[in-house]
Design a protein around this motif. Structure first.
Motif: not given
Length: 337
Positions: A1-5, A13-33
């Motif tokens: 299998m060839n794995l890449s990411w 759309k709006h700042r997302f916040a909880t009682s502990q943290w907030h985020t306006d933008e983030k990165e995730t990782i897309v995995v491809q097999l």
């Protein structure tokens, strides 16, 4: 299998916040097999709360290359190896688990939910109203109700809780899920929860710090609402440990490692008479699809991570009011726009 990411940048759309943290933008990782001309995809959504980062996830992916073998149909064996060698990086495991299920479904031309012997996913989701100033909170609530969402999840544990909940109850009489995200101490939680009774919550999630799980047992006796564990419940063994202390658990795939491990947690919870919710972090539909795949097995779903985005880079999940559904498209049923 060839794995890449590759990394994927997303923005709520709006700042997302909880009682502990907030985020306006983030990165995730897309995995491809890729194997035999077929590509399976999954999304990694790291959380620092569980010792995960983009960098640690990418290091885990590099190590995983030696663990995948040459048969993507052998999902159970592959996940067992990943669990043994990469146990502290369950978000990376989740992305790989999703990509494997996506690959097998696409190879066979069937949806992943059918591979697992399940009915077509069609599940009500809550829509989350994060912590914000009163003006923005009202905008979020009005937008959610106008969009047809018929179950709301509210982040509590702030000085504005009463203002927020009073406004919501003035406009909305449906299911109301309250999530404190570890906001209270064992000493103050009882009074805080008792004060929430007038808002008729459907359940109250993680009122205490993750390490204070034993103190959640008395909170059940208040009779305000069922108490659910989130941050205190990461993996299958935690379900057994929490039995008798909480009424239910919130399973998130980046905590447990994906579909295979989530199915174990559901089976344990059902055997112990506990309720089950599926949750998520802010993410694209690629990360929501694996959880939605098995949503017919649980009591509640909080799978709005992609619905919070300004623009979702993946499509394929259908929404009618507050109900999400997957088609019969092969694999996880989502694709890049």
């Amino acid at each position: 299998m060839n794995l890449s990411w590759q990394r994927l940048r997303i923005r709520p759309k709006h700042r997302f916040a909880t009682s502990q943290w907030h985020t306006d933008e983030k990165e995730t990782i897309v995995v491809q097999l890729e194997h035999e001309g077929v590509v399976g995809e999954g999304e990694i959504v790291p959380s620092s709360l569980y010792g995960q980062s983009l960098e640690s996830s990418e290091a885990a992916l590099a190590a995983a290359r030696a663990l995948l073998g040459d048969d993507p149909f052998a999902i159970e064996a592959i996940v067992r190896r990943l669990t043994t060698e990469l146990s502290d990086q369950r978000a990376a495991m989740d992305g790989l688990d999703a990509a494997l299920h996506d690959w097998v479904g696409k190879k066979l031309g069937v949806p992943a939910w059918r591979l697992l012997g399940l009915e077509r996913p069609r599940k009500q989701t809550t829509f989350t109203i994060g912590v914000a100033d009163p003006e923005l909170t009202r905008v979020k609530v009005d937008e959610a109700l106008a969009a047809g969402f018929d179950a709301l999840k509210i982040k509590v544990g702030t000085p504005t809780d009463d203002d927020t909940l009073s406004y919501i109850r003035s406009k909305f009489d449906g299911p109301l899920f309250l999530d404190a995200n570890m906001a209270w101490t064992p000493r103050e939680a009882g009074a805080r929860i008792s004060a929430l009774a007038r808002y008729r919550p459907t359940l109250i999630e993680q009122p205490l710090d993750r390490a204070d799980w034993e103190y959640m047992q008395p909170l059940r006796g208040l009779g305000v609402a069922p108490i659910f564990a989130d941050e205190s419940c990461e993996r299958p063994a935690d379900v057994v440990r929490l039995h008798g202390y909480v009424d239910g658990i919130n399973i998130k795939f980046n905590k447990c490692g994906g579909i295979r491990e989530a199915l174990k947690m559901i089976a344990l919870a059902r055997g112990l008479g506990m309720k089950v919710m599926l949750g998520c972090f802010v993410c694209s539909s690629l990360a929501i699809a694996p959880a939605l795949t098995i949503a017919s097995l649980v009591d509640y779903a909080d799978l709005d991570g992609a619905l919070l985005l300004a623009e979702d880079p993946y499509e394929g999940i259908e929404r009618t009011g507050g109900v999400l559904s997957l088609s019969a498209a092969p694999g996880l049923g989502v694709r890049r726009r």
